[in-house]
Design a protein around this motif. Structure first.
Motif, PDB file in Angstrom:
ATOM      1  N   SER A 148       0.878  -1.434   0.431  1.00  0.00           N
ATOM      2  CA  SER A 148      -0.071  -0.017   0.188  1.00  0.00           C
ATOM      3  C   SER A 148       0.790   1.274  -0.124  1.00  0.00           C
ATOM      4  N   ASN A 149      -0.055   1.533  -0.317  1.00  0.00           N
ATOM      5  CA  ASN A 149       0.944   3.346  -0.209  1.00  0.00           C
ATOM      6  C   ASN A 149       2.816   3.525  -1.448  1.00  0.00           C
ATOM      7  N   GLY A 150       2.161   3.178  -2.372  1.00  0.00           N
ATOM      8  CA  GLY A 150       3.116   2.432  -3.009  1.00  0.00           C
ATOM      9  C   GLY A 150       4.705   1.576  -2.391  1.00  0.00           C
ATOM     10  N   GLY A 151       4.629   1.634  -0.755  1.00  0.00           N
ATOM     11  CA  GLY A 151       5.516  -0.025  -0.746  1.00  0.00           C
ATOM     12  C   GLY A 151       6.133   1.232  -0.708  1.00  0.00           C
ATOM     13  N   GLU A 152       7.524   0.132   0.144  1.00  0.00           N
ATOM     14  CA  GLU A 152       8.860   1.403   0.878  1.00  0.00           C
ATOM     15  C   GLU A 152       9.607   1.666  -0.122  1.00  0.00           C
ATOM     16  N   ILE A 153      10.697   2.251   0.325  1.00  0.00           N
ATOM     17  CA  ILE A 153      11.502   2.872  -1.210  1.00  0.00           C
ATOM     18  C   ILE A 153      12.728   1.303  -1.294  1.00  0.00           C
ATOM     19  N   PHE A 154      13.493   0.668  -1.753  1.00  0.00           N
ATOM     20  CA  PHE A 154      14.564   0.444  -1.826  1.00  0.00           C
ATOM     21  C   PHE A 154      16.296   1.008  -1.866  1.00  0.00           C
ATOM     22  N   HIS A 155      16.110   1.705  -0.563  1.00  0.00           N
ATOM     23  CA  HIS A 155      17.390   2.922  -1.142  1.00  0.00           C
ATOM     24  C   HIS A 155      18.713   3.176  -2.000  1.00  0.00           C
ATOM     25  N   GLY A 156      19.336   1.355  -2.150  1.00  0.00           N
ATOM     26  CA  GLY A 156      19.804   1.113  -2.281  1.00  0.00           C
ATOM     27  C   GLY A 156      21.569   1.967  -2.490  1.00  0.00           C
ATOM     28  N   ALA A 157      21.488   2.190  -1.297  1.00  0.00           N
ATOM     29  CA  ALA A 157      22.890   2.909  -0.542  1.00  0.00           C
ATOM     30  C   ALA A 157      24.382   2.836  -1.131  1.00  0.00           C
ATOM     31  N   VAL A 158      24.757   1.431  -0.274  1.00  0.00           N
ATOM     32  CA  VAL A 158      25.797   0.973  -0.732  1.00  0.00           C
ATOM     33  C   VAL A 158      25.411   0.287  -2.377  1.00  0.00           C
ATOM     34  N   ASP A 159      24.250  -0.577  -2.171  1.00  0.00           N
ATOM     35  CA  ASP A 159      23.983  -1.364  -3.930  1.00  0.00           C
ATOM     36  C   ASP A 159      23.753  -0.414  -4.399  1.00  0.00           C
TER      37      ASP A 159
END
Ligand code: ZN
Length: 552
Positions: A330-341
């Motif tokens: 819901s709400n577009g889901g959580e963000i995969f920030h991928g800081a390291v990757d």
């Protein structure tokens, strides 16, 4: 106090010097700029970039940002007058949950999507339906003449669904004479399994998941293979691939083998030994995948620093800009920030670009900075570039790939992923020695990490490709601590929303690694040599074909 007086005197001299040379400021430092690195990672891994998935608003932001940075650094567009090389892609989104029903031996069982299996089709078509297709257990599903191995020998799997183990026979035998022992060969990768199954004419392929053999858990299977799938678009709409591809859990596989009256343990261990024969399981599958198809393009972002002397010879730095976007929900889901990757690798690319731009005199050979799309969906941007190179691959001296840089303190060692492949290791060894560090093979060569990042697309095409990261032997806390950090990342942040940037990151080791990449590239830029693969490397033949007739 004497020291302090000396310092004041020294500062006075500096003031006078500065006054004399006011109209000629010292050249800016070519050293790696840590503050810039932090700013790049912070930006790329921020919420606003939405996980940098190709074909989403996060892509547009990322690409605009990269173009802006390359432009600001005074780098020339790397593809004619453009910084972009468009890669034709297709987004395949399940329009309903895929189904898989397996019948035989008096039972019929529907495997539950996501719990027991995940299923997809890479064919660019709305429907992929397989009816009453027999399951055949093909062990590791490998055809490798050089190892005298053929899991498909005497077995016609046209129109059938193959059930396959991940990794290769060396993994369980742990015998260096079986394939490469614990070191995974490309035959161990799931990508190879589905390629081979398609070559054999199978209508489907089911990979049996095992966390140890795959080197990632079921959670990674779920985050990587459910929801929208990206692939390269092709003229034949990927008609050459099996209609159905998927994973089943180890537990689901055991149930299937029991239903077939087969002993899972003895058959799977037998598959690692010569003489294994594929086994029809007497089970038949009905599988359906329904998809919505969207075609689009997503760019590789390319910039070039033309060489001072031999500008038609190229050193390539690569890092993938893409990541996974958002979770479903819901709400577009959580963000995969991928800081390291792989915000870290892209930030590395940008700070290296800054260092090279400031280098006087400029390097003799041209330096190309290539931020790639679609790595997370199967090395899409790099394989497209390798098939459609902007700069001839025969004149491309090397690829130095950065994917998930080491974030942590300084280490006494440098990890070379795919150790023992090319003469580039000699350049890296020399540069590491200047830092008092030595080279080590990756701690888990069974994971096949060399085949899991963009360096592999260049290697397949023959270009010597180096993929190295900071080691695990932490200078202050030792290798046990270092390995624990890596394990913790893999278990809790790798391909999860928790891969975020923190100002607490200790970047001393990262900066040392980036200095290594700079030194290796710089030395390659100043030599006339074309380093090759070692004679034992499976990629050497491709290089010799590509370099044939080229005079340096
Ligand atoms: Zn990555």
């Amino acid at each position: 106090m004497r020291i302090r007086r000396y310092l004041i005197g020294f500062a006075g001299c500096l003031l006078i010097l500065a006054a004399c040379a006011a109209h000629r400021p010292p050249p800016p430092s070519t050293d790696i700029d840590e503050e810039a690195f932090r700013a790049y990672v912070r930006t790329l891994a921020s919420d606003g970039f939405e996980g940098r998935k190709p074909g989403t608003p996060g892509e547009a932001k990322t690409v605009d940002y990269l173009v802006e940075q390359f432009h600001r650094l005074n780098l020339k567009p790397g593809n004619g007058t453009s910084y972009l090389q468009q890669v034709p892609m297709v987004e395949i989104v399940p329009s309903s949950a895929p189904t898989l029903v397996i019948s035989g031996h008096g039972a019929s069982r529907a495997l539950a999507y996501k719990t027991d299996m995940v299923l997809w089709s890479k064919r660019v078509a709305a429907d992929a339906v397989v009816k009453n297709s027999e399951l055949v257990f093909v062990g590791y599903g490998i055809v490798a003449a050089e190892y005298g191995w053929n899991d498909y020998a005497g077995m016609d799997v046209h129109g059938k669904i193959v059930v396959v183990l991940v990794n290769d026979p060396g993994h369980v035998s742990d015998d260096p004479n079986v394939f490469k022992g614990r070191t995974m060969t490309y035959y161990g990768r799931w990508t190879y399994k589905v390629e081979e199954a398609a070559r054999q004419g199978a209508s489907g392929v089911l990979l049996i998941h095992d966390t140890d053999a795959a080197s990632y858990g079921w959670d990674v299977v779920l985050s990587s293979w459910t929801g929208a799938q990206l692939d390269k678009d092709s003229a034949d709409g990927n008609a050459g691939r099996a209609a159905i591809e998927g994973w089943i859990t180890g537990a689901a596989a055991r149930v299937l083998f029991a239903q077939a009256g087969l002993d899972f343990s003895s058959l799977t261990s037998g598959a690692a030994h010569p003489g294994f024969k594929a086994i029809p399981m007497g089970l038949f599958a009905d599988a359906e995948v329904h998809d919505a198809i969207r075609r689009f393009t997503s760019p590789n972002v390319i910039a070039i620093l033309p060489g001072n002397a031999r500008h038609r010879e190229y050193i390539l730095y690569t890092a993938h800009w893409d990541h996974l976007g958002r979770t479903e929900g819901s709400n577009g889901g959580e963000i995969f920030h991928g800081a390291v990757d792989n915000a870290s690798g892209v930030a590395g690319l940008l700070v290296l670009a800054q260092s090279f731009v400031r280098t006087r005199p400029p390097p003799d050979r041209s330096i190309v900075f290539l931020a790639l799309t679609g790595e997370e969906s199967g090395l899409l941007g790099s394989s497209y570039y390798a098939a459609n190179p902007v700069y001839p691959l025969s004149s491309t001296v090397a690829d130095i790939n950065m994917d998930a840089l080491h974030i942590g303190g300084p280490t006494r060692d440098v990890t070379v992923i795919g150790f023992g492949q090319s003469e580039l290791e000699g350049y890296l060894r020399d540069a590491a020695a200047l830092q008092g560090r030595d080279l080590h093979a990756e701690p888990k060569p069974e994971n096949g990490d060399y085949f899991r990042s963009d360096n592999f697309s260049f290697a397949k095409a023959g270009v010597p490709a180096l993929y190295a990261v900071g080691g695990i032997d932490d200078s202050a806390r030792g290798p046990v601590w270092g390995q624990a950090q890596l394990d913790d990342y893999n278990a809790h942040r790798y391909h999860q929303p928790g891969d975020v940037y923190s100002p607490d990151w200790d970047l001393r080791g990262t900066i040392m690694d980036l200095r290594l990449y700079y030194r290796v590239g710089m030395r390659l830029a100043q030599t006339r040599r074309f380093p090759n693969w070692y004679s034992t490397s499976e990629f050497r033949a491709a290089r010799e074909r590509s370099r044939e007739g080229v005079t340096d």
